[in-house]
Design a protein around this motif. Structure first.
Motif, PDB file in Angstrom:
ATOM      1  N   LEU A 167      11.921  -9.176  13.614  1.00  0.00           N
ATOM      2  CA  LEU A 167      10.825  -9.152  14.583  1.00  0.00           C
ATOM      3  C   LEU A 167       9.647  -8.336  14.040  1.00  0.00           C
ATOM      4  N   ASP A 168       9.936  -7.342  13.211  1.00  0.00           N
ATOM      5  CA  ASP A 168       8.861  -6.596  12.548  1.00  0.00           C
ATOM      6  C   ASP A 168       8.045  -7.515  11.649  1.00  0.00           C
ATOM      7  N   ASN A 169       8.716  -8.465  11.011  1.00  0.00           N
ATOM      8  CA  ASN A 169       8.103  -9.211   9.915  1.00  0.00           C
ATOM      9  C   ASN A 169       7.429 -10.519  10.307  1.00  0.00           C
ATOM     10  N   VAL A 170       7.371 -10.840  11.588  1.00  0.00           N
ATOM     11  CA  VAL A 170       6.710 -12.084  11.999  1.00  0.00           C
ATOM     12  C   VAL A 170       5.355 -11.780  12.628  1.00  0.00           C
ATOM     13  N   MET A 171       4.499 -12.779  12.613  1.00  0.00           N
ATOM     14  CA  MET A 171       3.103 -12.615  13.011  1.00  0.00           C
ATOM     15  C   MET A 171       2.952 -12.171  14.458  1.00  0.00           C
ATOM     16  N   GLU A 172       3.829 -12.624  15.342  1.00  0.00           N
ATOM     17  CA  GLU A 172       3.716 -12.296  16.763  1.00  0.00           C
ATOM     18  C   GLU A 172       4.734 -11.242  17.186  1.00  0.00           C
ATOM     19  N   GLY A 173       5.109 -10.385  16.251  1.00  0.00           N
ATOM     20  CA  GLY A 173       6.167  -9.437  16.522  1.00  0.00           C
ATOM     21  C   GLY A 173       5.703  -8.025  16.854  1.00  0.00           C
ATOM     22  N   VAL A 174       6.473  -7.057  16.381  1.00  0.00           N
ATOM     23  CA  VAL A 174       6.273  -5.652  16.712  1.00  0.00           C
ATOM     24  C   VAL A 174       4.875  -5.170  16.360  1.00  0.00           C
ATOM     25  N   ASN A 175       4.429  -5.478  15.160  1.00  0.00           N
ATOM     26  CA  ASN A 175       3.136  -4.967  14.711  1.00  0.00           C
ATOM     27  C   ASN A 175       1.972  -5.637  15.432  1.00  0.00           C
ATOM     28  N   ALA A 176       2.161  -6.882  15.824  1.00  0.00           N
ATOM     29  CA  ALA A 176       1.133  -7.546  16.630  1.00  0.00           C
ATOM     30  C   ALA A 176       0.979  -6.841  17.969  1.00  0.00           C
ATOM     31  N   LYS A 177       2.096  -6.354  18.527  1.00  0.00           N
ATOM     32  CA  LYS A 177       2.039  -5.632  19.796  1.00  0.00           C
ATOM     33  C   LYS A 177       1.275  -4.316  19.634  1.00  0.00           C
ATOM     34  N   ILE A 178       1.494  -3.626  18.512  1.00  0.00           N
ATOM     35  CA  ILE A 178       0.757  -2.395  18.246  1.00  0.00           C
ATOM     36  C   ILE A 178      -0.735  -2.696  18.133  1.00  0.00           C
ATOM     37  N   CYS A 179      -1.071  -3.758  17.416  1.00  0.00           N
ATOM     38  CA  CYS A 179      -2.477  -4.160  17.282  1.00  0.00           C
ATOM     39  C   CYS A 179      -3.090  -4.440  18.649  1.00  0.00           C
ATOM     40  N   GLU A 180      -2.314  -5.091  19.499  1.00  0.00           N
ATOM     41  CA  GLU A 180      -2.789  -5.373  20.865  1.00  0.00           C
ATOM     42  C   GLU A 180      -3.046  -4.074  21.625  1.00  0.00           C
ATOM     43  N   MET A 181      -2.130  -3.125  21.518  1.00  0.00           N
ATOM     44  CA  MET A 181      -2.277  -1.860  22.235  1.00  0.00           C
ATOM     45  C   MET A 181      -3.494  -1.080  21.732  1.00  0.00           C
ATOM     46  N   LEU A 184      -9.154  14.602   8.199  1.00  0.00           N
ATOM     47  CA  LEU A 184     -10.143  13.578   8.518  1.00  0.00           C
ATOM     48  C   LEU A 184     -11.139  13.464   7.372  1.00  0.00           C
ATOM     49  N   THR A 185     -11.634  12.271   7.148  1.00  0.00           N
ATOM     50  CA  THR A 185     -12.521  12.017   5.995  1.00  0.00           C
ATOM     51  C   THR A 185     -13.991  12.107   6.352  1.00  0.00           C
ATOM     52  N   GLY A 186     -14.305  12.076   7.655  1.00  0.00           N
ATOM     53  CA  GLY A 186     -15.699  12.110   8.060  1.00  0.00           C
ATOM     54  C   GLY A 186     -16.335  10.736   8.147  1.00  0.00           C
ATOM     55  N   LYS A 187     -15.549   9.702   7.851  1.00  0.00           N
ATOM     56  CA  LYS A 187     -16.084   8.336   7.908  1.00  0.00           C
ATOM     57  C   LYS A 187     -15.834   7.724   9.281  1.00  0.00           C
ATOM     58  N   LYS A 188     -16.564   6.679   9.588  1.00  0.00           N
ATOM     59  CA  LYS A 188     -16.329   5.914  10.805  1.00  0.00           C
ATOM     60  C   LYS A 188     -15.070   5.071  10.636  1.00  0.00           C
ATOM     61  N   VAL A 189     -14.459   4.726  11.751  1.00  0.00           N
ATOM     62  CA  VAL A 189     -13.231   3.923  11.730  1.00  0.00           C
ATOM     63  C   VAL A 189     -13.545   2.505  12.190  1.00  0.00           C
ATOM     64  N   LYS A 190     -13.210   1.535  11.362  1.00  0.00           N
ATOM     65  CA  LYS A 190     -13.389   0.124  11.698  1.00  0.00           C
ATOM     66  C   LYS A 190     -12.113  -0.667  11.430  1.00  0.00           C
ATOM     67  N   ARG A 191     -11.558  -0.499  10.230  1.00  0.00           N
ATOM     68  CA  ARG A 191     -10.377  -1.257   9.823  1.00  0.00           C
ATOM     69  C   ARG A 191      -9.133  -0.380   9.932  1.00  0.00           C
ATOM     70  N   VAL A 192      -8.099  -0.908  10.598  1.00  0.00           N
ATOM     71  CA  VAL A 192      -6.902  -0.116  10.890  1.00  0.00           C
ATOM     72  C   VAL A 192      -5.653  -0.875  10.460  1.00  0.00           C
ATOM     73  N   ALA A 193      -4.790  -0.221   9.703  1.00  0.00           N
ATOM     74  CA  ALA A 193      -3.484  -0.773   9.339  1.00  0.00           C
ATOM     75  C   ALA A 193      -2.425  -0.157  10.234  1.00  0.00           C
ATOM     76  N   VAL A 194      -1.401  -0.922  10.563  1.00  0.00           N
ATOM     77  CA  VAL A 194      -0.326  -0.421  11.419  1.00  0.00           C
ATOM     78  C   VAL A 194       1.019  -0.876  10.876  1.00  0.00           C
ATOM     79  N   CYS A 195       2.040  -0.107  11.207  1.00  0.00           N
ATOM     80  CA  CYS A 195       3.418  -0.507  10.912  1.00  0.00           C
ATOM     81  C   CYS A 195       4.336   0.208  11.884  1.00  0.00           C
ATOM     82  N   GLY A 196       5.075  -0.548  12.684  1.00  0.00           N
ATOM     83  CA  GLY A 196       6.035   0.046  13.591  1.00  0.00           C
ATOM     84  C   GLY A 196       7.186   0.669  12.817  1.00  0.00           C
ATOM     85  N   GLY A 197       7.623   1.837  13.254  1.00  0.00           N
ATOM     86  CA  GLY A 197       8.736   2.490  12.576  1.00  0.00           C
ATOM     87  C   GLY A 197       8.314   3.158  11.279  1.00  0.00           C
ATOM     88  N   SER A 198       9.209   3.182  10.306  1.00  0.00           N
ATOM     89  CA  SER A 198       8.970   3.886   9.042  1.00  0.00           C
ATOM     90  C   SER A 198       8.059   3.061   8.143  1.00  0.00           C
TER      91      SER A 198
END
Length: 365
Positions: free
Chosen positions: A102-116, A273-287
Motif C-alpha cells: 500500500l506504501d508503493n502504489v499511487m493511491e496509497g499511504v503517501n498519496a494520503k499524506i500528500c492530501e493531508m 532551516l535554510t531560509g528558502k521558501k517552500v514549494k516542492r515537498v517530498a513525503v514518505c510514510g514510515g521510515s
C-alpha cells in the motif's frame, strides 16, 4: 461475504508482489473461505485491537503493519505477537495486513499524506523497475480488435494516465498444420500464408497468468504464437515515496506549522532551516531515510517522513529540510484511507475504525 472476496479487492489495488522483500503483507490469520460481516481498521494489530474486535463483533482486522514479520516457531503466548495470533484464532478473527504494497502504489499511504498536506501534481518519488513486461502476439486481421480488447480488459496497455496502449504492425505469417489439426485458416498439411497483425502491449508482471488466459480465450488459433519480454523500464505508478507541490510557496516556519497541524504531530524533529521558501515537498510514510537522496535530486525543499537517526540528519547538508514527524504520525491516516476504500466498494459491508491509539511512543510535553 467471503474473506477471499474482500482480500482480492484489496490486492487488486495494492498487489502483494509490490511489497518489499522483508515484508509480510497479506492474510496472516484466517481461512479465505470464511464468511466475514464486519471489519475493524487499525494501524497496528495488538492484543487490545483483538479485544476491541471481539467487543465490537468484528470478524476481521485489517491493519497496515503486519503482526507477524518473521516466522513463528512456537505459539505459547510468550511474546505479544504469539498472544495476538492465539487470541485471534481462539475468537475466529481473521487478520489481514496491507503494508509496503500500500506504501508503493499511487493511491496509497503517501498519496494520503500528500492530501493531508494539500500537495498538488504528485508523483512517485522513486519508481520501481523490473515490474513491467511486454506481450507480443500475432493475430489474423479480422480478429485483431477482439484480441486487443481482451488484453486491455485483462489489465494490459496502461502507461501513466493513458490506457489501451499498444503498437500494431501488419505482416505475413506462415504455418503448416499437422494431419490432426483443425486450423482457423488454411488446410492441414499445406503451408498457409496469412495477413496478420503484430500486437505489442505492456503489462504489470503480476497479472501475467490472467493476461495469458484472456489471450488464449480471445485468439482464434489453436496454437497461439506469443512472446514475453521482461522490461527494465520504471513503473511510474509504483514505488517509494511521493513528491508534490504546494499551491503557493510559503516560508519554512509556516510549512512546519502546516505539518504540525494537518498531520497532528506532537513533535517535529527537523534539520536547520535554510531560509528558502517552500514549494516542492517530498513525503514518505514510515521510515523514509533511504529516500533522502531521491528527495534532494528531485529538488524538494522539505522531506516529511519519520525514523531518521541522529547521524542521518547531517546528510541533508542544507539542501532541504528534513521533518521527522514520527512513524505513527506519518501513517495514522492510512486507517481512514482503508476505511474509505472499503466503504466505497462495499457500501453494505460493516466497517469500523479503531478507537484505540496504538502508538507505542509517548510524549512528555
Amino acid at each position: 461475504m467471503k474473506l477471499s472476496h474482500l482480500t482480492s479487492y484489496l490486492e487488486s489495488l495494492a498487489p502483494l508482489p509490490y511489497q518489499e522483500d522483508y515484508d509480510n503483507s497479506g492474510l496472516i490469520v484466517g481461512n479465505p473461505d470464511m464468511d466475514v460481516h464486519q471489519a475493524l481498521f487499525s494501524l497496528d494489530c495488538t492484543e487490545a485491537i483483538v479485544d476491541e474486535a471481539v467487543a465490537r463483533s468484528c470478524d476481521i482486522i485489517i491493519s497496515h503493519h503486519p503482526i507477524v514479520f518473521r516466522g513463528l516457531k512456537k505459539l505459547n503466548g510468550k511474546t505479544y505477537v504469539e498472544r495476538v495470533v492465539e487470541k485471534a484464532i481462539k475468537n475466529d478473527i481473521a487478520i489481514y495486513a496491507i503494508h509496503t504494497n500500500l506504501d508503493n502504489v499511487m493511491e496509497g499511504v503517501n498519496a494520503k499524506i500528500c492530501e493531508m498536506l494539500e500537495l498538488e501534481n504528485c508523483r512517485i518519488l522513486s519508481p520501481k523497475n523490473g515490474l513491467l513486461k511486454k506481450l507480443v502476439t500475432y493475430v489474423p486481421e479480422d480478429k485483431a480488435e477482439q484480441v486487443r480488447n481482451a488484453l486491455f480488459h485483462a489489465g494490459a496497455g496502461n502507461i501513466g494516465d493513458y490506457s489501451e496502449c499498444s503498437f500494431n504492425a501488419d505482416g505475413t505469417g506462415t504455418f503448416k498444420g499437422g494431419e490432426d489439426t483443425t486450423p482457423y485458416v488454411g488446410e492441414p498439411g499445406k503451408r498457409h500464408y496469412e495477413n496478420e497483425v503484430r500486437i505489442e502491449t505492456i503489462y504489470p508482471a503480476n497479472i501475467e497468468s490472467k493476461l495469458l488466459m484472456a489471450l488464449f480465450l480471445a485468439h482464434p488459433y489453436e496454437e497461439v504464437a506469443y512472446d514475453l519480454y521482461t522490461l527494465s523500464n520504471q513503473h511510474q505508478q509504483v514505488g517509494s515515496g511521493m513528491i508534490g507541490e504546494l499551491e503557493e510557496e510559503i516560508t519554512e516556519e509556516e510549512f512546519l506549522f502546516v505539518i504540525k497541524q494537518n498531520m497532528q504531530a506532537k513533535v517535529i524533529r527537523h534539520t536547520a532551516l535554510t531560509g528558502k521558501k517552500v514549494k516542492r515537498v517530498a513525503v514518505c510514510g514510515g521510515s523514509g531515510s533511504f529516500l533522502l537522496n531521491y528527495a534532494i535530486s528531485a529538488g524538494a525543499d522539505f522531506f516529511v517522513t519519520a525514523d531518521f537517526k541522529y547521524h542521518e540528519f547531517f546528510d541533508a547538508e542544507g539542501k532541504l529540510v528534513i521533518a521527522d514527524i514520527g512513524h505513527f504520525e506519518s501513517e495514522q491516516f492510512t486507517v481512514q484511507l482503508l476505511y474509505d476504500i472499503i466503504r466505497k466498494k462495499f457500501p453494505n459491508f460493516a466497517v469500523r475504525l479503531t478507537e484505540i491509539n496504538t502508538n507505542p511512543v509517548k510524549y512528555f510535553i
